[in-house]
Scaffold this motif. Structure first.
Motif, PDB file in Angstrom:
ATOM      1  N   PHE B 152      40.451  46.530  -0.270  1.00  0.00           N
ATOM      2  CA  PHE B 152      39.594  45.418   0.131  1.00  0.00           C
ATOM      3  C   PHE B 152      39.508  45.290   1.641  1.00  0.00           C
ATOM      4  CE2 PHE B 152      43.409  42.945   0.828  1.00  0.00           C
ATOM      5  CZ  PHE B 152      44.271  43.369  -0.169  1.00  0.00           C
ATOM      6  N   GLU B 248      41.809  54.967 -11.830  1.00  0.00           N
ATOM      7  CA  GLU B 248      41.917  54.043 -10.698  1.00  0.00           C
ATOM      8  C   GLU B 248      40.546  53.676 -10.145  1.00  0.00           C
ATOM      9  OE1 GLU B 248      44.774  52.578 -10.228  1.00  0.00           O
ATOM     10  OE2 GLU B 248      45.298  53.880 -11.891  1.00  0.00           O
ATOM     11  N   LEU B 254      37.043  46.988  -9.566  1.00  0.00           N
ATOM     12  CA  LEU B 254      37.312  45.570  -9.761  1.00  0.00           C
ATOM     13  C   LEU B 254      37.394  44.854  -8.411  1.00  0.00           C
ATOM     14  CD1 LEU B 254      40.166  44.509 -12.200  1.00  0.00           C
ATOM     15  CD2 LEU B 254      39.181  42.986 -10.551  1.00  0.00           C
ATOM     16  N   ILE B 255      38.166  45.462  -7.498  1.00  0.00           N
ATOM     17  CA  ILE B 255      38.352  44.839  -6.187  1.00  0.00           C
ATOM     18  C   ILE B 255      37.080  44.944  -5.358  1.00  0.00           C
ATOM     19  CG2 ILE B 255      39.715  44.938  -4.076  1.00  0.00           C
ATOM     20  CD1 ILE B 255      41.911  46.242  -5.849  1.00  0.00           C
ATOM     21  N   THR B 258      34.405  42.578  -6.284  1.00  0.00           N
ATOM     22  CA  THR B 258      34.716  41.227  -5.820  1.00  0.00           C
ATOM     23  C   THR B 258      34.375  41.075  -4.342  1.00  0.00           C
ATOM     24  OG1 THR B 258      36.555  41.243  -7.357  1.00  0.00           O
ATOM     25  CG2 THR B 258      36.514  39.470  -5.757  1.00  0.00           C
ATOM     26  N   VAL B 259      34.758  42.081  -3.542  1.00  0.00           N
ATOM     27  CA  VAL B 259      34.529  41.993  -2.103  1.00  0.00           C
ATOM     28  C   VAL B 259      33.035  41.950  -1.795  1.00  0.00           C
ATOM     29  CG1 VAL B 259      34.780  43.235   0.073  1.00  0.00           C
ATOM     30  CG2 VAL B 259      36.692  43.108  -1.498  1.00  0.00           C
ATOM     31  N   VAL B 269      35.730  41.734 -15.717  1.00  0.00           N
ATOM     32  CA  VAL B 269      37.174  41.594 -15.889  1.00  0.00           C
ATOM     33  C   VAL B 269      37.647  40.319 -15.203  1.00  0.00           C
ATOM     34  CG1 VAL B 269      39.426  42.553 -15.285  1.00  0.00           C
ATOM     35  CG2 VAL B 269      37.647  44.056 -16.113  1.00  0.00           C
ATOM     36  N   GLN B 270      37.212  40.134 -13.946  1.00  0.00           N
ATOM     37  CA  GLN B 270      37.602  38.944 -13.191  1.00  0.00           C
ATOM     38  C   GLN B 270      37.288  37.683 -13.987  1.00  0.00           C
ATOM     39  OE1 GLN B 270      38.898  37.543 -10.620  1.00  0.00           O
ATOM     40  NE2 GLN B 270      38.348  38.376  -8.663  1.00  0.00           N
TER      41      GLN B 270
END
Lengths: 282, 336
Positions: B152, B248, B254-255, B258-259, B269-270
């Protein structure tokens, strides 16, 4: 003659120690960084005079300066202080993760490698299953199941590392078990338990150590990622990942992201450097 | 296609099916047996405003009132027939929810993989071709630096530099070309570091081999040596690295999503995590396991065809014999 050899003995031992401890400058620097980080986590109050929770609203969003090394956040809290106070949970939780991974993974690997047979087959399948689930997703569902707290994030990170350590330990144990000196020890009457504790475990742990150090660095990153997504302790705690997550809403004041990010990167870099050095000197 | 290869492939396929099934059971156990009860924490949460009757209906529809083993059986047989269940929150089929967001994540992950491969090969090329004094040291530091940088942070750095300072893209339009590109770079960089590390170690190993010395003594240039001789043997293990780290990609997306504020599997998922929507979580995590197992199956089946020196042993990750002892950690160099 005796006098000379006697007096030279301690010297040579001292030299041996020095030779063993000789390291490149960059590794020495890495150890220094880790020493500072450990000091931060043990006694944060020694390194700063500000409070990590109570801010001075008049001083909000100040740039880095001599009085505020990393600047201040939107509530006027000193960011350096927040980073220092966040070290304990960011770093000690990574330690918890490594201990869980090494202990459980090591135990599984030891049993599988040493007992062999159906135990090995059963445990190998278990490890395959654990490996097949993407590590970060595994950590996310575990932390969802047991609750959003930094310690739970650490447990989740540790569990997601179990499979890796199980594999490494198993292969090391198998390698050692086939060695001639183990056979010799068995033929000269060594019991299974004796061989396990005297020969197999020390040999396996030697190659697990650098990987455990490496995993420590990776755990810091994973726990920071979980904290970044909001799965760690809630504010006003100041885990490094959480600080970056708060800072991302204030990108006009970029030090709120870059300062904690810098500390995280330097810490993990140092840990990785030490791990690499351990692997090379072994 | 020899007989031995077909036997090997059949065994490997059977193993993959078993692992997928067990992974499904494992995730089921994690999400349903561990403490943390979605009924009390989400459904009965006054903020969500479900009446007792609605809660009863949801519990009955999800089969949450049945014994765990019965639930597992229903869930597993549904999974095998392609039915992923119904979301607890929105009452829509989980497969629909996933189908809606998966194209966005696939675009992100595949362009991230492309970025990673490009960067890794560019860096590896540089370490072999550039003069020792200039540039090489810097390039060699690249993998360890980017393995120590949280995903991130790279994303926020790119947003800050190219979004805020250079105004190349607007953060509120996450699906624009530039935003997608930078999201792909965010995913690609840590991934490229892992590939580059293995690649560089293998290249160094190959460069010391006798055939390389012979080629050099015939007066071949560094560049030609790289493209003609070193590249192929050194890049074979990359197949394994990619296969092992492909899971991975999903975690990193996922990250990254979000960012960058993208919608995709990661944001699903979040959302499911914050609402404890277990059927959705269960489906996505087992999907991740399916992808990982399938990609590794393909890699394992391809490998003996790509490198005839490889022995076919079920149950072991093998690598080219030239690369020495099988290393258990894909990110650590494969050479002895």
């Amino acid at each position: 003659m005796t006098f000379v050899s006697n007096s030279s003995l301690p010297v040579s031992r001292w030299q041996e120690w020095r030779a063993a401890l000789r390291m490149p400058t960059i590794v020495a620097l890495s150890f220094a960084v880790i020493a500072i980080v450990i000091a931060w986590s043990l006694a944060p109050q020694l390194f700063t005079t500000y409070s990590p929770v109570v801010g001075v609203p008049a001083d909000k969003l100040l740039g880095p300066s001599l009085s505020h090394w990393f600047g201040t956040d939107h509530l006027g809290r000193d960011l350096y202080t927040r980073v220092v106070y966040g070290t304990a949970s960011s770093v000690s939780s990574a330690l918890v993760a490594v201990v869980i991974g090494v202990l459980f993974g090591g135990l599984i690997g030891l049993l599988a490698g040493f007992l062999g047979g159906w135990v090995d087959i059963l445990l190998a399948r278990l490890v395959d299953v654990l490996l097949s689930i993407p590590k970060f997703l595994l950590a996310v569902i575990i932390v969802t199941a047991i609750g959003f707290e930094t310690i739970n994030a650490a447990i989740a990170t540790g569990i997601s590392a179990v499979a890796f350590f199980a594999r490494v330990t198993r292969s090391e144990v198998i390698k050692t078990r086939q060695a001639t000196f183990v056979e010799a020890s068995f033929l000269s009457g060594g019991s299974r338990w004796y061989i396990l504790s005297r020969h197999v475990v020390p040999n396996a742990s030697r190659s697990v150590l650098p990987l455990a150090v490496l995993q420590f660095g990776e755990s810091i990153l994973v726990i920071a990622s979980l904290a970044f997504l909001g799965y760690g302790d809630p504010p006003p705690s100041s885990d490094w990942g959480l600080l970056i997550s708060i800072g991302k809403d204030y990108l006009k004041w970029p030090w709120l992201v870059y300062a904690p990010a810098f500390v995280t990167i330097v810490t993990v870099l140092s840990v990785n450097r030490i791990s690499r050095w351990l692997r090379k000197t072994d | 296609m020899s007989n031995a290869y077909l036997t090997y492939a059949a065994k490997r396929l059977g193993q993959a099916v078993v692992v997928i099934l067990l992974a499904y059971v494992f995730t089921f156990v994690v999400v349903s047996i561990l403490p943390g009860d979605p009924i009390t924490s989400v459904l009965r949460n006054p903020q969500n405003g479900f009446s007792e009757q609605e809660i009863g209906e949801i519990i009955a529809a999800q089969g949450l009132d049945q014994p765990v083993l019965v639930q597992l059986w229903h869930s597993l047989s549904g999974f095998l027939t392609g039915d992923l269940g119904v979301s607890m929150r929105s009452n829509r089929p989980v497969s629909t929810l996933i189908a809606e967001v998966i194209p966005s994540t696939l675009i992100l992950a595949s362009s991230g993989l492309a970025v990673a491969l490009f960067l890794a090969f560019a860096v590896a090329y540089g370490t072999q071709v550039l003069p020792k004094r200039y540039g090489q040291g810097l390039l060699r530091a690249f993998p360890s630096l980017f393995q120590s940088t949280p995903n991130f942070v790279i994303g926020l750095f790119l947003i800050h530099l190219f979004g805020f300072q250079l105004r190349l893209f607007r953060v509120i339009e996450p699906d624009s070309f530039w935003a997608t590109l930078f999201a792909a770079i965010t995913i690609g960089i840590p991934f490229s570091a892992q590939i580059a590390e293995v690649l560089i170690a293998n290249l160094d190993h190959e460069a010391k081999q006798e055939y390389a010395s012979v080629a050099r003594s015939r007066g071949i240039g560094q560049r030609r040596l790289f493209t003609r001789h070193l590249l192929k043997p050194a890049s074979l293990p990359v197949v394994t690295v990619i296969a092992l780290t492909v899971g991975e990609l999903l975690g990193n997306s996922l990250i990254t999503e979000t960012v960058f504020g993208r919608t995709g599997l990661g944001s699903l998922v979040q959302r499911s995590v914050s609402t404890q929507d277990l059927p959705v979580l269960q489906a996505i995590v087992s999907l991740g396991a399916v992808v990982f197992v399938l990609v590794n199956l393909i890699a394992d089946l391809l490998y003996p065809l790509l490198d005839p020196r490889v022995k076919m042993v079920v149950g072991k990750k093998y690598r080219s014999t030239a690369a020495g002892e099988p290393s258990l950690d894909p990110t650590k160099a494969v050479n002895p």
